[in-house]
Write a protein that holds these residues in place. Structure first.
Motif, PDB file in Angstrom:
ATOM      1  N   SER A  99       0.865  -1.178   0.000  1.00 55.52           N
ATOM      2  CA  SER A  99       0.000   0.000   0.000  1.00 55.52           C
ATOM      3  C   SER A  99       0.904   1.232   0.000  1.00 55.52           C
ATOM      4  N   GLU A 100       0.318   2.398  -0.250  1.00 50.71           N
ATOM      5  CA  GLU A 100       1.100   3.637  -0.220  1.00 50.71           C
ATOM      6  C   GLU A 100       1.696   3.852   1.169  1.00 50.71           C
ATOM      7  N   GLU A 101       0.947   3.519   2.191  1.00 52.17           N
ATOM      8  CA  GLU A 101       1.448   3.654   3.564  1.00 52.17           C
ATOM      9  C   GLU A 101       2.662   2.757   3.794  1.00 52.17           C
ATOM     10  N   GLN A 102       2.613   1.537   3.277  1.00 51.23           N
ATOM     11  CA  GLN A 102       3.742   0.616   3.419  1.00 51.23           C
ATOM     12  C   GLN A 102       4.952   1.116   2.632  1.00 51.23           C
ATOM     13  N   ARG A 103       4.708   1.669   1.425  1.00 50.79           N
ATOM     14  CA  ARG A 103       5.822   2.202   0.634  1.00 50.79           C
ATOM     15  C   ARG A 103       6.480   3.391   1.345  1.00 50.79           C
ATOM     16  N   GLN A 104       5.658   4.226   2.007  1.00 52.97           N
ATOM     17  CA  GLN A 104       6.223   5.356   2.764  1.00 52.97           C
ATOM     18  C   GLN A 104       7.053   4.835   3.936  1.00 52.97           C
ATOM     19  N   ALA A 105       6.566   3.789   4.602  1.00 56.44           N
ATOM     20  CA  ALA A 105       7.329   3.185   5.695  1.00 56.44           C
ATOM     21  C   ALA A 105       8.654   2.636   5.166  1.00 56.44           C
ATOM     22  N   LEU A 106       8.640   2.060   3.962  1.00 57.15           N
ATOM     23  CA  LEU A 106       9.865   1.558   3.342  1.00 57.15           C
ATOM     24  C   LEU A 106      10.831   2.706   3.057  1.00 57.15           C
ATOM     25  N   ARG A 107      10.321   3.814   2.498  1.00 53.76           N
ATOM     26  CA  ARG A 107      11.186   4.967   2.234  1.00 53.76           C
ATOM     27  C   ARG A 107      11.802   5.494   3.534  1.00 53.76           C
ATOM     28  N   ASP A 108      10.983   5.558   4.588  1.00 54.06           N
ATOM     29  CA  ASP A 108      11.491   6.005   5.891  1.00 54.06           C
ATOM     30  C   ASP A 108      12.585   5.064   6.396  1.00 54.06           C
ATOM     31  N   ALA A 109      12.358   3.767   6.253  1.00 56.38           N
ATOM     32  CA  ALA A 109      13.334   2.781   6.709  1.00 56.38           C
ATOM     33  C   ALA A 109      14.643   2.914   5.937  1.00 56.38           C
ATOM     34  N   VAL A 110      14.568   3.121   4.632  1.00 56.52           N
ATOM     35  CA  VAL A 110      15.778   3.282   3.819  1.00 56.52           C
ATOM     36  C   VAL A 110      16.551   4.514   4.283  1.00 56.52           C
ATOM     37  N   ARG A 111      15.835   5.614   4.565  1.00 55.05           N
ATOM     38  CA  ARG A 111      16.512   6.821   5.061  1.00 55.05           C
ATOM     39  C   ARG A 111      17.215   6.543   6.394  1.00 55.05           C
ATOM     40  N   ILE A 112      16.574   5.779   7.258  1.00 56.66           N
ATOM     41  CA  ILE A 112      17.177   5.455   8.553  1.00 56.66           C
ATOM     42  C   ILE A 112      18.425   4.606   8.364  1.00 56.66           C
ATOM     43  N   VAL A 113      18.342   3.606   7.502  1.00 59.67           N
ATOM     44  CA  VAL A 113      19.477   2.712   7.274  1.00 59.67           C
ATOM     45  C   VAL A 113      20.620   3.453   6.586  1.00 59.67           C
ATOM     46  N   GLN A 114      20.302   4.324   5.652  1.00 64.40           N
ATOM     47  CA  GLN A 114      21.357   5.053   4.940  1.00 64.40           C
ATOM     48  C   GLN A 114      22.082   6.018   5.852  1.00 64.40           C
ATOM     49  N   GLY A 115      21.382   6.602   6.788  1.00 61.67           N
ATOM     50  CA  GLY A 115      22.004   7.519   7.735  1.00 61.67           C
ATOM     51  C   GLY A 115      22.257   8.887   7.141  1.00 61.67           C
ATOM     52  N   PRO A 116      22.714   9.820   7.958  1.00 59.25           N
ATOM     53  CA  PRO A 116      22.880  11.203   7.530  1.00 59.25           C
ATOM     54  C   PRO A 116      23.942  11.400   6.453  1.00 59.25           C
TER      55      PRO A 116
END
Length: 148
Positions: A99-116
């Protein structure tokens, strides 16, 4: 993990404390007919697989989750993905089911894993692309890539 193992682990995670076979059995019996030895075997299998640890209490054991449900879900996804003969296609198909909500959660997770650090690199790359695009739109401009 099979359906029964999942049902047992769900209780272990939900209760968030060491549990006995008897406690799990009594809760499962509200939904289905099941034998003590079956629950005991499932918890033993989960122990063998490393999903629960156990401590002796008299003649029985108390079982406790080794990791979180999130870690378990991640391990399942990793196992499924690693078994694919085309991991990229499997990911595309999986993302297509989200779902779009799940895809947004995935994008958030990728940002967290990638780091600053990587986030900053991505921003710098976007800025460089934008500068190149401006340069291509105004080739006769006196400005160079540094904006002078």
């Amino acid at each position: 993990m099979g359906e029964l193992e999942d049902a047992v682990m769900t209780r272990v995670w939900k209760w968030n404390r060491p549990v006995t076979v008897r406690e799990v059995l009594e809760d499962l019996q509200r939904e289905r007919s099941i034998a003590y030895t079956t629950v005991m075997t499932v918890l033993d299998n989960l122990h063998q697989k490393g999903w629960v640890r156990r401590e002796a209490e008299g003649r029985a054991y108390r079982y406790e989750a080794v990791s979180t449900r999130a870690a378990y879900a991640a391990a399942l996804m990793n196992d499924a993905w690693s078994q694919s003969d085309n991991p990229a296609a499997a990911l595309v198909a999986f993302f297509g089911m989200m779902s779009e909500e799940q895809r947004q959660a995935l994008r958030d997770a990728v940002r967290i894993v990638q780091g600053p650090e990587e986030t900053r690199e991505a921003a710098e790359a976007r800025q460089a692309q934008a500068a190149e695009a401006r340069q291509e739109e105004n080739p006769g401009s006196a400005e160079d890539a540094d904006g002078r």
